[in-house]
Each structure stands twice: as C-alpha cells, then as structure tokens.
Design a protein around this motif. Sequence first.
Motif, mmCIF file in Angstrom:
data_model
loop_
_atom_site.group_PDB
_atom_site.id
_atom_site.type_symbol
_atom_site.label_atom_id
_atom_site.label_comp_id
_atom_site.label_asym_id
_atom_site.label_seq_id
_atom_site.Cartn_x
_atom_site.Cartn_y
_atom_site.Cartn_z
ATOM 1 N N UNK A 37 31.190 -21.772 -6.142
ATOM 2 C CA UNK A 37 32.356 -21.541 -6.996
ATOM 3 C C UNK A 37 32.777 -22.763 -7.805
ATOM 4 N N UNK A 38 32.709 -23.947 -7.198
ATOM 5 C CA UNK A 38 33.101 -25.140 -7.953
ATOM 6 C C UNK A 38 31.900 -26.018 -8.308
ATOM 7 N N UNK A 39 30.730 -25.440 -8.243
ATOM 8 C CA UNK A 39 29.525 -26.124 -8.737
ATOM 9 C C UNK A 39 29.217 -27.445 -8.073
ATOM 10 N N UNK A 40 29.344 -27.490 -6.742
ATOM 11 C CA UNK A 40 29.175 -28.779 -6.060
ATOM 12 C C UNK A 40 27.807 -28.967 -5.402
ATOM 13 N N UNK A 41 26.955 -27.964 -5.513
ATOM 14 C CA UNK A 41 25.644 -28.097 -4.859
ATOM 15 C C UNK A 41 24.606 -28.696 -5.804
ATOM 16 N N UNK A 42 23.521 -29.185 -5.212
ATOM 17 C CA UNK A 42 22.342 -29.514 -6.007
ATOM 18 C C UNK A 42 21.250 -28.507 -5.613
ATOM 19 N N UNK A 47 24.315 -28.467 -13.107
ATOM 20 C CA UNK A 47 23.155 -27.971 -12.355
ATOM 21 C C UNK A 47 23.162 -26.457 -12.150
ATOM 22 N N UNK A 48 23.957 -25.734 -12.929
ATOM 23 C CA UNK A 48 24.070 -24.287 -12.704
ATOM 24 C C UNK A 48 22.716 -23.583 -12.789
ATOM 25 N N UNK A 49 21.945 -23.887 -13.826
ATOM 26 C CA UNK A 49 20.655 -23.204 -13.972
ATOM 27 C C UNK A 49 19.682 -23.658 -12.889
ATOM 28 N N UNK A 50 19.637 -24.970 -12.650
ATOM 29 C CA UNK A 50 18.726 -25.486 -11.616
ATOM 30 C C UNK A 50 19.073 -24.881 -10.257
ATOM 31 N N UNK A 51 20.358 -24.774 -9.970
ATOM 32 C CA UNK A 51 20.764 -24.203 -8.688
ATOM 33 C C UNK A 51 20.450 -22.706 -8.612
ATOM 34 N N UNK A 52 20.607 -22.024 -9.735
ATOM 35 C CA UNK A 52 20.271 -20.594 -9.755
ATOM 36 C C UNK A 52 18.787 -20.420 -9.437
ATOM 37 N N UNK A 53 17.953 -21.271 -10.037
ATOM 38 C CA UNK A 53 16.504 -21.176 -9.784
ATOM 39 C C UNK A 53 16.181 -21.507 -8.327
#
Length: 377
Positions: free
Chosen positions: A166-171, A200-206
């Motif tokens: 939700x807050x985009x904190x992952x890699x 990193x939204x797209x990288x994390x989605x992948x």
Amino acid sequence: MNKVLINDTTLRDGEQAAGVVFTLEEKVAIAKFLDTIGVPELEVGIPAMGEEEMRAICAISNLGLKANLLAWNRAVISDIKASVACGMERVHIAIPVSGIQIAAKFHGQWRVSLQRLKDCISFAVDQGLWVAVGGEDSSRADENFLLDVALYAQEWGASRFRFCDTVGVLDPFTTYGKVKLLVSALTIPVEVHTHNDFGMATANALAGIKAGAASVNTTVIGLGERAGNAALEEVVMAIKRIYGVDMGIDTPRLLELSQLVAAASGANVPPWKAIVGENTFAHESGIHAHGVLQNPDTYEPFAPEEVGWERRLVVGKHSGRHSVSNLLEQHGIFLNPEETQSVLDAVRQQSVKKKRSLTTEELLNLVKEQRYSHAAR
Ligand SMILES: CC(=O)SCCNC(=O)CCNC(=O)[C@H](O)C(C)(C)COP(=O)(O)OP(=O)(O)OC[C@H]1O[C@@H](n2cnc3c(N)ncnc32)[C@H](O)[C@@H]1OP(=O)(O)O
Ligand SMILES: O=C(O)CCC(=O)C(=O)O
C-alpha cells in the motif's frame, strides 16, 4: 513465467491520484479502450462514493464489455449493496491487515475487523457475487497474521486474495518472498498491488508475478495514489519483452491509451516515462544516432511501432556527423565531410544558445545560410 491476468485499476486507484477527476464520459471511454485492447479485468470504481460514481459504474456495467468488471468496497455491507445496485457481479472487499492500519481504522480490534470481513464475504457470496479480498498494507503486516486473514478469506468464500504494498515500501526481493509465502499457502489465486513510492512499483509487480501471483494490478501511465501504481504499459511490455510472454494486449495502441488517460487526468507524462514518454524512441546523441542508423537494436529495446511510436532522430548539442548528414540527405541535401562538420558545429552552437534541440526547419535554415556548394543536389 506463467501467463498472468491484468486487473487494471486506472478507474479506481488511478483516479485516486490527488486532484484527478474523471467525468462519466471519460470513465466510459477509458473502460472501452482498455477492453478493446484486450485488458481482461477492470476495477471500475467505488460505488460507496455515492450517486455520481454509481452512475459512471452503471454506465460501464451496461456497455457489455468482454472484460470482467469489479467494484472496490470496504468491509461494509452498505458498500457491497451499492456495488450490487450498479450491476456488479464481482466485488473486491478490502480489509486492513497491518498493525498500523488496524489501529487507525478498527482501534486495534483485529477480531472485529475479521468478523466484518467474514460478514461481508458471506453477504456477497449469498448475493451470488464473485468475491476478491484485498489485504490493505499487506507488506507491513505481521506475516502470520496476513496468512491467517488470507486463509480465512479463502475459507469464507473469497476467490482471490490481493497482496497490497500500500505504501510502496518493498523491493523486488522482499516482494518475492512475501508473495511466495501466500501463493504456497493458498489454493485461490493471489493478486499483487504495488505502489511507486520508491520507484519500484513495476519491478515489485514483476517480482510478485515471478513468485506465482496469478493476477496483477496496473494503472495507465502509473497514475494513482501519491507516486502512483505499476504502469500498465510497463508491466505488459516487460512481460512481453523481458519474459517473452505475450498477454494478448494490442500493444501498438498503448501510446494512444496513455494520451487518453493523461488528458483525462490533466497529467503531463514526463518525456522520459518508460514506454509512452515522447523521448522513448528519440535519439540525439551522436554515438546513439550512428548506432541506430546501422541497426536500431543498438539503442532500442524493441521497435517503436510495437507500442505506437515512430523513431525520431533529433539534432542538438550532443549530435554527431552521421545523424546530421542522414537528416539532410532525407531532404535531398548531400554535403562533403568538411561541410557536414561545419553544419554540426553550427548545430551545437545554436542548440546551446537555444537550450534545446533544433527542429528540422532550423537545421535546413542553417544549411541555407551557409550556402554550401554541394547543397541541394
Ligand atoms: C489503500 C486504498 O486506496 S483504499 C481506497 C481509498 N479510496 C478512497 O478513500 C476514495 C473513496 N472514498 C470515499 O469516497 C469515502 O472515503 C467513503 C465514501 C468510502 C467513506 O467516506 P466517509 O464515510 O465520509 O468516511 P471517511 O472517508 O472520512 O473515513 C473512512 C471510514 O471508513 C473506514 N474504513 C476504512 N477502510 C475500511 C475497510 N477496509 N473496511 C471497513 N471500514 C473501513 C474508516 O475506519 C472510517 O470509518 P469511520 O467513519 O467509522 O471512522
Ligand atoms: O484493495 C485493497 O485492499 C487496497 C488496495 C490499494 O489501493 C492499496 O492497498 O494501495
């Protein structure tokens, strides 16, 4: 990589971007476009927002699109009733799962939140609805608690569970591990929903898809809360070009779609934006332009036409002789090496003065001013 399903949420999370308002006509146009190019699932909005939003959702629901439509709901029965009133056959029910969120929204009473979720899933299933559940703030949740919520949701009748950063904190590495845990434990499909707070939204989605997520949330141009979401065009093209999986999306129309959404949102797409930014297939640097003239693969990941662009060679401060002579030859002007070099020197000077690249007309004027003997054969 397995074939993954795109659930595009431009019309829900996209419109949540601060300051963005789509009209009913814009919502309908975006939904139709997404459907036409082959996006299989659309999260179309939040009926609980009231009449105006419900009208738009009803209008989309009445279009008879091929895509599956889904409305977003809190774990609140009246939200789900509003979705039913819009003709929705599929509902997404969100429940906070992190300590921070449960404290803010349910005064820390996680049992109460779980009971609400159970009641809402049961209500929706009784209405004959297909139900997906979203774990809001999954990335910051206690992993065991998240797993319990997901397993309960599955047991109570949910057909899919959404893992939300939700807050985009992952890699990508942590995303992979967390999504893998869920995928291994559940029999229902897992969806990934990522945000771009650290880019990193797209990288994390992948990464989530690599970990086994069967479905991914995207938004056109990455529009969405704060720094936005995983961009549809980036996810689709990365899966197609990096992993070699064609998702059946009509990718040459991605540019036109991005322009539609940018206009409706009042957003300026940065020129360097991946896939749909206007510089993505423009080459100014001499070494790049020379390479591209020999073989476009030297400096392009794929052909521009694949996403609706045409290649552009631009002359400016960083140009070299080859791109200058190539552009001039296209206009029937053939110069000797010394003349080409002097045009290049003039291009550099002008470009520095103007602080931009030159238009073709400006380049031709420069040549005219120099009155070369070899010009215009
Ligand atoms: C991570 C996300 O993107 S979640 C989606 C966020 N999107 C939006 O908020 C856009 C649309 N939202 C709205 O139009 C409004 O917020 C509404 C109609 C949903 C609710 O409006 P209001 O009733 O005025 O409440 P408000 O927005 O101020 O507060 C949210 C309420 O929902 C509750 N809530 C938040 N999430 C959930 C949830 N998943 N399940 C149940 N209740 C929830 C909050 O605790 C708060 O409840 P309270 O009024 O009892 O204190
Ligand atoms: O569906 C949910 O649970 C919340 C989705 C969302 O927009 C988010 O978590 O950022």
